[in-house]
Design an enzyme around this catalytic site. Structure first.
Site, PDB file in Angstrom:
ATOM      1  N   ASP A  91       0.853  -1.185   0.000  1.00 29.25           N
ATOM      2  CA  ASP A  91       0.000   0.000   0.000  1.00 29.25           C
ATOM      3  C   ASP A  91       0.891   1.237   0.000  1.00 29.25           C
ATOM      4  O   ASP A  91       2.088   1.149   0.308  1.00 29.25           O
ATOM      5  CB  ASP A  91      -0.942  -0.012   1.215  1.00 29.25           C
ATOM      6  N   ASP A  92       0.286   2.385  -0.351  1.00 25.97           N
ATOM      7  CA  ASP A  92       1.088   3.610  -0.358  1.00 25.97           C
ATOM      8  C   ASP A  92       1.477   4.015   1.051  1.00 25.97           C
ATOM      9  O   ASP A  92       2.597   4.441   1.296  1.00 25.97           O
ATOM     10  CB  ASP A  92       0.347   4.754  -1.098  1.00 25.97           C
ATOM     11  N   ASP A  95      -1.811   4.700   8.023  1.00 21.80           N
ATOM     12  CA  ASP A  95      -2.075   5.897   8.841  1.00 21.80           C
ATOM     13  C   ASP A  95      -2.559   5.432  10.213  1.00 21.80           C
ATOM     14  O   ASP A  95      -1.768   5.224  11.131  1.00 21.80           O
ATOM     15  CB  ASP A  95      -3.108   6.770   8.112  1.00 21.80           C
TER      16      ASP A  95
HETATM   17  O1  LIG Z   1      -4.184   3.314   7.877  1.00 20.54           O
HETATM   18  P1  LIG Z   1      -5.501   3.905   7.437  1.00 20.54           P
HETATM   19  O2  LIG Z   1      -6.000   4.936   8.420  1.00 20.54           O
HETATM   20  O3  LIG Z   1      -6.514   2.885   7.112  1.00 20.54           O
HETATM   21  O4  LIG Z   1      -5.206   4.755   6.105  1.00 20.54           O
HETATM   22  C1  LIG Z   1      -4.442   4.282   5.044  1.00 20.54           C
HETATM   23  C2  LIG Z   1      -5.283   3.988   3.834  1.00 20.54           C
HETATM   24  O5  LIG Z   1      -6.027   5.147   3.433  1.00 20.54           O
HETATM   25  C3  LIG Z   1      -5.794   5.430   2.055  1.00 20.54           C
HETATM   26  O6  LIG Z   1      -6.743   4.738   1.231  1.00 20.54           O
HETATM   27  P2  LIG Z   1      -8.207   5.338   0.888  1.00 20.54           P
HETATM   28  O7  LIG Z   1      -9.227   4.751   1.807  1.00 20.54           O
HETATM   29  O8  LIG Z   1      -8.116   6.835   0.851  1.00 20.54           O
HETATM   30  O9  LIG Z   1      -8.529   4.792  -0.554  1.00 20.54           O
HETATM   31  P3  LIG Z   1      -7.707   4.931  -1.898  1.00 20.54           P
HETATM   32  O10 LIG Z   1      -6.425   4.165  -1.724  1.00 20.54           O
HETATM   33  O11 LIG Z   1      -8.592   4.326  -2.928  1.00 20.54           O
HETATM   34  O12 LIG Z   1      -7.472   6.396  -2.159  1.00 20.54           O
HETATM   35  C4  LIG Z   1      -4.414   4.884   1.804  1.00 20.54           C
HETATM   36  O13 LIG Z   1      -4.230   4.575   0.414  1.00 20.54           O
HETATM   37  C5  LIG Z   1      -4.375   3.627   2.642  1.00 20.54           C
HETATM   38  O14 LIG Z   1      -4.920   2.518   1.954  1.00 20.54           O
HETATM   39  O1  LIG Z   2      -3.527  10.802   0.502  1.00 16.43           O
HETATM   40  C1  LIG Z   2      -3.576  10.398   1.681  1.00 16.43           C
HETATM   41  N1  LIG Z   2      -2.686  10.905   2.603  1.00 16.43           N
HETATM   42  C2  LIG Z   2      -2.671  10.519   3.918  1.00 16.43           C
HETATM   43  O2  LIG Z   2      -1.853  10.998   4.729  1.00 16.43           O
HETATM   44  C3  LIG Z   2      -3.643   9.543   4.295  1.00 16.43           C
HETATM   45  N2  LIG Z   2      -3.949   8.926   5.476  1.00 16.43           N
HETATM   46  C4  LIG Z   2      -4.959   8.095   5.228  1.00 16.43           C
HETATM   47  N3  LIG Z   2      -5.319   8.146   3.930  1.00 16.43           N
HETATM   48  C5  LIG Z   2      -4.518   9.036   3.327  1.00 16.43           C
HETATM   49  N4  LIG Z   2      -4.488   9.458   2.031  1.00 16.43           N
HETATM   50 MG   LIG Z   3      -5.813   3.102   0.001  1.00 17.95          MG
END
Ligand SMILES: O=P(O)(O)OC[C@H]1O[C@H](OP(=O)(O)OP(=O)(O)O)[C@H](O)[C@@H]1O
Ligand SMILES: O=c1[nH]c(=O)c2nc[nH]c2[nH]1
Ligand SMILES: [Mg+2]
Length: 159
Positions: A91-92, A95
């Site tokens: 994952d990117d 958080d």
């Molecule tokens: O540790 P957490 O608090 O769960 O946050 C992290 C997740 O939140 C974001 O995804 P998002 O739900 O925004 O979806 P996306 O990847 O489709 O943008 C990010 O890409 C992680 O997958």
């Molecule tokens: O673009 C993002 N940046 C963040 O820091 C983050 N945390 C949860 N989801 C996120 N998405």
């Molecule tokens: Mg995500």
């Protein structure tokens, strides 16, 4: 609302993803990669190229609407990855760890890696590259575009 922002350019994302690949190559070989969509897709593409891995599965978890956190929704499970044994999950960022917890529940034996990590989610990740503080919002290049910003002297004078 986050109290600060950490802007990541395409170039930096590429470098940080390659740094993660260097750490992961020592832990392989991997049966395949599970990308957590959508944020994990681009790091997964970069890392799959570096690890010479062509088998890519995805799991879709929706947790945030922009900066607003909701209940995680699984839009697509990672069917091909079984219990995760021998698979690398990417994952990117992590958080709060909410998304990671859901994926770990589905793939308990997988190795979980992210490019960026915040303190609350860090314990849920096996490998990551860069840590930022919990009150920092990471701005990814696919969510941003270059724009005019006022000179520092002028924005400081307005405060
Ligand atoms: O540790 P957490 O608090 O769960 O946050 C992290 C997740 O939140 C974001 O995804 P998002 O739900 O925004 O979806 P996306 O990847 O489709 O943008 C990010 O890409 C992680 O997958
Ligand atoms: O673009 C993002 N940046 C963040 O820091 C983050 N945390 C949860 N989801 C996120 N998405
Ligand atoms: Mg995500």
């Amino acid at each position: 609302m986050a109290s600060r922002y950490y802007t990541v350019s395409w170039d930096q994302l590429h470098r940080d993803s390659k740094a993660l690949a260097w750490r992961l190559v020592e832990r392989g070989p991997w049966k395949g990669i599970v990308a957590i969509t959508r944020g994990g897709l681009i790091p997964a593409a970069i890392i799959a190229r570096e690890l010479d891995c062509r088998l890519i599965e995805s799991v879709s978890i929706i947790t945030y609407d922009e900066e607003k956190k909701g209940e995680p929704v699984v839009a697509k499970p990672p069917i091909a990855a079984g219990d995760g044994d021998g698979w690398l999950v990417l994952d990117d960022l992590v958080d709060t760890g909410t998304t990671a917890k859901v994926v770990r529940g589905m793939l308990p034996k997988a190795h979980f890696a992210t490019v960026y990590a915040k303190p609350a989610g860090k314990p849920l990740v096996d490998t990551f590259v860069t840590e930022v503080s919990q009150d920092t919002w990471i701005l990814f290049p696919w969510d941003t575009e270059p724009q005019f910003v006022a000179p520092i002297a002028r924005s400081a004078a307005a405060k």
